[in-house]
Scaffold this active site. Structure first.
Site, PDB file in Angstrom:
ATOM      1  CB  SER A  63       0.425   7.532  -4.939  1.00 21.82           C
ATOM      2  OG  SER A  63      -0.374   6.348  -4.996  1.00 21.82           O
ATOM      3  CE  LYS A  64       7.524   2.768  -7.661  1.00 17.78           C
ATOM      4  NZ  LYS A  64       6.888   1.450  -7.471  1.00 17.78           N
ATOM      5  NE  ARG A  65       0.437   2.028  -1.542  1.00 20.36           N
ATOM      6  CZ  ARG A  65       0.338   2.370  -0.257  1.00 20.36           C
ATOM      7  NH1 ARG A  65      -0.858   2.537   0.288  1.00 20.36           N
ATOM      8  NH2 ARG A  65       1.422   2.542   0.474  1.00 20.36           N
ATOM      9  CG  ASP A  70       3.726   0.192  -8.316  1.00 19.58           C
ATOM     10  OD1 ASP A  70       4.272   0.453  -9.411  1.00 19.58           O
ATOM     11  OD2 ASP A  70       4.252   0.416  -7.220  1.00 19.58           O
TER      12      ASP A  70
END
Length: 505
Positions: free
Chosen positions: A262-264, A267
């Protein structure tokens, strides 16, 4: 394969294209090109509530950056358009009506509130509500209501949906190119909504109709669509159409632990999950992309190709043409593939090393321009030649070689402590005088002169070469000292030798 191969990549324009979507597009592209077929982009934008401005352009730009040009699609055209579902919505009602008239679908008038109440009632009994064979004849639909009441409800504009009539007791069999033969009991299938009273189809109807009308021969998509496969196979059967072949790709997993990337994760661990930078049109938030982080598209493609597929050999480095030649969908894995941020850096380092030095120098000039530095292209190219084997990204060339553009203002304390002794200043100044008298300042000539001088002085290389490097670079790093001297030139080299002596005494 009897028919010409036609595959489609069919994303929804709801935001930036995730790297997993790029991998799906890549496998479609490789399969099409391997079989001399067509790679088609279809934008599935029937859900206008989730439509995001700029997302479609982003998707097309990302595919082009990765070297996957479209054969058909928005802005490209083709004989099977339009290629946006929102421009095809006039088609779907006809096919929904065909299913109803053929006894494969029915009108359902249950309101969302009524269905919510039924779900809660089921929950109190510890059950899960599924709208299908076991209860559909007791609910408000054209199976349980009279033909006259159905007509009345439709004429007065009652809320309705059109649901698929799933078989009551059948073992639905189908084949997947990745997972092999599969079977599902139709009793566990719900009667999916195919069409809504607002005139818009759901994904399932639009997807199957479009794939048929566009003569798609192979549907290659992520495994998240595997639960829909039985329905899609049944829809093809209900229409009397030949089904395409299906292949469901494994998930791209988090770098650590299980679960979908995921993008998380990006990040948290400091790596992009989008091919290009994306600016959210609503919040203005910016998410960086692989392009902006300095990755070569060839590196991204090479890395993604080996996530969930293997060529059956030890080869890891592939050009796009080599990938097309080697790609075999039967070698796609069933299990998920762990995303490795360090491995994609390894690929990028390789592609930096083999990149044309003039191209790398041109890219590096962009970084220099931001710093207000203007240098002759031939000089910058030579800097690149000396430094790039140590770099993973073009932008790292600055940290590796800023001394080629500015004389050091400070000297690494550890380097000073280790190399600068009480008598070092005298040696460096004397050597500066020797160098100042040279006409030929090529690396080969200066190396001979300096080594001969060291021999004559009986100093040993450890007394002269480390402090000489410190004078030129400011630290104990960098390429061959004499290559640095040649590029800096005699005047700059001598000045830096004098400067360190003044600074350290």
């Amino acid at each position: 394969m009897s028919k010409p191969v036609r595959v489609r990549f069919a994303p929804s324009p709801t935001g930036p294209l995730h790297i997993g979507g790029v991998r799906t597009a890549l496998f479609n592209y490789l399969f099409a090109k391997k079989h001399g077929g067509s790679f088609i982009l279809r934008i599935e934008d029937t859900d206008q509530n989730r439509y995001v401005e700029g997302a479609e352009d982003y998707i097309i730009s990302a595919l082009n950056w990765c070297g996957m040009p479209l054969d058909e699609g928005p802005g490209v055209g083709g004989n099977y358009g339009p290629y946006r579902q929102s421009e095809r919505k006039h088609l779907y009602r006809e096919y929904a009506d065909l299913l109803i008239s053929g006894g494969h679908a029915y009108y359902a008038f249950d309101t969302p509130e009524e269905l919510d109440a039924i779900r809660k009632e089921y929950e109190t009994q510890g059950k899960t509500f599924i709208y299908n064979w076991h209860n559909r004849n007791t609910l408000k639909n054209s199976l349980s209501l009279s033909a006259e009441e159905v007509r009345t409800r439709l004429e007065r504009g009652d809320h309705y949906v059109i649901r698929f009539l799933s078989p009551e007791d059948e073992k639905v069999q189908f084949k997947d190119l990745v997972r092999g033969s599969m079977e599902i009991d139709s009793k566990v299938l719900d009667d999916k909504i195919l069409f809504k009273s607002d005139g818009m189809p759901t994904y399932h109807l639009a997807n199957v109709v479009d794939d048929h009308l566009m003569e798609i021969t192979h549907v290659i998509r992520g495994e998240e669509w595997l639960p829909s496969l039985a329905l899609h196979v049944l829809l093809y059967r209900a229409f009397g159409w030949q089904s395409p072949e299906f292949a469901h790709l494994p998930l791209i997993l988090k770098p650590v632990g299980k679960g979908k990337l995921s993008k998380r994760d990006g990040d948290k661990l400091g790596f992009p999950v989008f091919p290009l930078q994306w600016e959210d049109p609503n919040s203005g938030a910016i998410s960086t992309g692989y392009r902006e982080e300095g990755y070569f598209p060839e590196a991204v493609v090479n890395f993604l190709a080996l996530l969930g597929w293997n060529p059956g050999t030890e080869q890891e480095l592939f050009s796009m043409d080599e990938l097309v030649e080697a790609f075999d969908i039967s070698r796609v894995n069933r299990s998920g593939a762990r995303f490795d941020p360090e491995k994609i850096k390894w690929f990028n380092q390789h592609y930096l090393q083999v990149a044309d030095n003039e191209d790398v120098a041109a890219a590096f000039q962009g970084f220099l321009k931001e710093k207000g530095i203007k240098k002759d292209p031939a000089y910058v190219k030579r800097v690149v030649e000396l430094l790039k084997e140590r770099a993973v990204f073009v932008k790292e060339l600055w940290d590796l070689g800023s001394y080629f553009f500015f004389a050091p203002e400070h000297y690494d304390p550890k380097g000073v402590k280790k190399t600068w002794k009480e008598d070092t200043k005298g040696y460096i100044l004397e050597l500066a005088g020797v160098l100042e008298g040279l006409e030929d300042f090529s690396a080969a000539h200066t190396e001979k002169i300096v080594k001969d001088w060291i021999g004559e002085k009986e100093l040993g290389f450890g007394k002269v070469m480390p402090p000489l490097r410190l004078a030129l670079v400011g630290a104990m790093q960098g390429p061959h000292v004499f290559d640095i001297m040649e590029l800096l030139g005699k005047e700059e080299t001598v000045q830096r030798m004098h400067r360190i002596c003044e600074s350290l005494g």
